[in-house]
Design an enzyme around this catalytic site. Structure first.
Site, PDB file in Angstrom:
ATOM      1  N   HIS A 195      66.954  -0.362 -77.352  1.00 54.07           N
ATOM      2  CA  HIS A 195      66.733   0.843 -76.540  1.00 54.07           C
ATOM      3  C   HIS A 195      67.584   0.842 -75.270  1.00 54.07           C
ATOM      4  O   HIS A 195      68.033  -0.194 -74.796  1.00 54.07           O
ATOM      5  CB  HIS A 195      65.262   0.978 -76.140  1.00 54.07           C
ATOM      6  CG  HIS A 195      64.790  -0.088 -75.186  1.00 54.07           C
ATOM      7  ND1 HIS A 195      64.574  -1.389 -75.578  1.00 54.07           N
ATOM      8  CD2 HIS A 195      64.505  -0.042 -73.863  1.00 54.07           C
ATOM      9  CE1 HIS A 195      64.168  -2.106 -74.545  1.00 54.07           C
ATOM     10  NE2 HIS A 195      64.126  -1.321 -73.479  1.00 54.07           N
TER      11      HIS A 195
ATOM     12  N   ARG B 105      60.839  -6.281 -63.516  1.00 55.75           N
ATOM     13  CA  ARG B 105      62.015  -5.386 -63.500  1.00 55.75           C
ATOM     14  C   ARG B 105      61.967  -4.399 -62.347  1.00 55.75           C
ATOM     15  O   ARG B 105      60.946  -3.746 -62.127  1.00 55.75           O
ATOM     16  CB  ARG B 105      62.101  -4.613 -64.806  1.00 55.75           C
ATOM     17  CG  ARG B 105      63.409  -3.818 -64.928  1.00 55.75           C
ATOM     18  CD  ARG B 105      63.487  -3.089 -66.248  1.00 55.75           C
ATOM     19  NE  ARG B 105      62.993  -1.734 -66.155  1.00 55.75           N
ATOM     20  CZ  ARG B 105      62.572  -1.010 -67.194  1.00 55.75           C
ATOM     21  NH1 ARG B 105      62.584  -1.528 -68.409  1.00 55.75           N
ATOM     22  NH2 ARG B 105      62.157   0.222 -67.021  1.00 55.75           N
TER      23      ARG B 105
HETATM   24  C1  SIN Z   1      63.122  -4.303 -70.791  1.00 61.62           C
HETATM   25  O1  SIN Z   1      63.275  -3.683 -71.844  1.00 61.62           O
HETATM   26  O2  SIN Z   1      63.329  -3.796 -69.702  1.00 61.62           O
HETATM   27  C2  SIN Z   1      62.690  -5.763 -70.838  1.00 61.62           C
HETATM   28  C3  SIN Z   1      63.729  -6.635 -71.427  1.00 61.62           C
HETATM   29  C4  SIN Z   1      63.266  -8.073 -71.563  1.00 61.62           C
HETATM   30  O3  SIN Z   1      62.060  -8.320 -71.463  1.00 61.62           O
HETATM   31  O4  SIN Z   1      64.111  -8.942 -71.789  1.00 61.62           O
END
Ligand code: SIN
Length: 297
Positions: A122, A287
């Protein structure tokens, strides 16, 4: 409308701020050394990192024992930050998402269509009218082994498409919908609320990068629901073909996390996939998400 795109000359070279950039893969990805993300940045440092991001699309920083405040400050050098309508945030910090697989999925479960969006290919939040510019992810709790993140270069994927496919998709739009992925995880009431706040959005299937002008494939397995103007079957066939291109390892780089590693990706130029292979262990990442702009062709 004419648009002035950036070139490498518009940015301060990384050496000028004492940083070293080493490519991590043939198409995308680079390791950045000589930078401490817990220090405030000079304007030159912001310019060098932005330039490196545009060139390499995803930057890997190791050994960054940053605080939540450092994480937020680093994100703000690149734009305003946004939260997420479904994913939890760090208590007291709505700008920092807390992403965790606490209930633990086995690999077979992770591969189910309804499994977590992070564990599918995604681009983040394309259900928004203006999907994010970038994501800055910090490892908080590592599994003993596994839990890598893979990134794919959507310009390289677009470039390599057969000319007839390019011609076909360059004028088409596709619909992106939050409910396609997050809908199953929430109550009926929350689903109604999400439907009102995030109606399906239409984006070009090929977007021009707003800073480099590069053309990128802009459909993804998690949020893209259908191609506008095509019959159901034709739309599914075309999307399945394009989603399969993203899975080719030739367009990817795979990052093996370490304690306190930080990854910064250009969300306009990449897709990513968090590999869910560490059950029954846990993995927690945080994040910060930088706001983006409305995609155009
Ligand atoms: C995300 O899709 O932002 C998370 C990616 C991850 O957990 O490595």
């Amino acid at each position: 409308m004419s648009h002035a795109y950036a070139t490498a000359d518009d940015f301060i070279p990384a050496e000028d701020i004492g940083a070293a950039i080493t490519p991590a893969g043939p198409t995308l990805g680079a390791y950045v050394e000589g930078i401490d993300l817990s220090d405030p940045f000079s304007a030159d440092a912001v310019s060098a990192i932005r330039g490196a991001l545009l060139t390499h699309k995803v930057l890997f920083f190791r050994d960054q024992n940053i605080s939540h405040e450092d994480h937020i400050r680093f994100g703000r050098y690149f734009g305003d930050l946004e939260g997420h309508p479904v994913t939890a945030h760090v208590p007291g910090h709505p700008e920092i998402l807390h992403i965790e697989a606490a209930d633990g999925l086995k690999i077979s479960e992770a591969l189910l269509p309804i499994a977590r969006p992070a564990n599918k290919w995604h681009t983040d939040v394309t259900f928004r009218e203006a999907p994010s510019m970038g994501g800055i992810l910090r490892m908080r709790k590592m599994p003993p082994i596994g839990g890598d993140t893979i990134f794919a270069d959507t310009a390289a994927i677009y470039d390599d498409l057969p000319p007839d496919v390019k011609r076909r998709i360059e004028t088409l739009d596709a619909e992106h919908d939050i409910l396609q992925s997050f809908g199953y995880r929430v109550s009926d009431e929350k689903r109604e609320e999400l439907r009102k706040e995030f109606p399906p959005r239409t984006h070009p299937m090929v977007r021009a990068h707003p800073e480099t002008g590069e053309r990128h494939l802009f459909v993804n397995h998690v949020f893209t629901k259908r191609v506008i103007g095509l019959e159901d079957r034709e739309s599914k066939e075309l999307l399945t073909y394009l989603f399969d291109r993203v899975k080719c390892p030739e367009y990817q780089v795979r990052f093996q996390w370490s304690e306190n590693a930080v990854v910064f990706w250009d969300n306009r130029a990449t897709q990513h996939y968090a590999v869910l292979d560490y059950w029954p262990h846990e993995r927690v990442v945080e994040r910060v998400t930088v706001q983006g702009d409305k995609p155009f062709r």
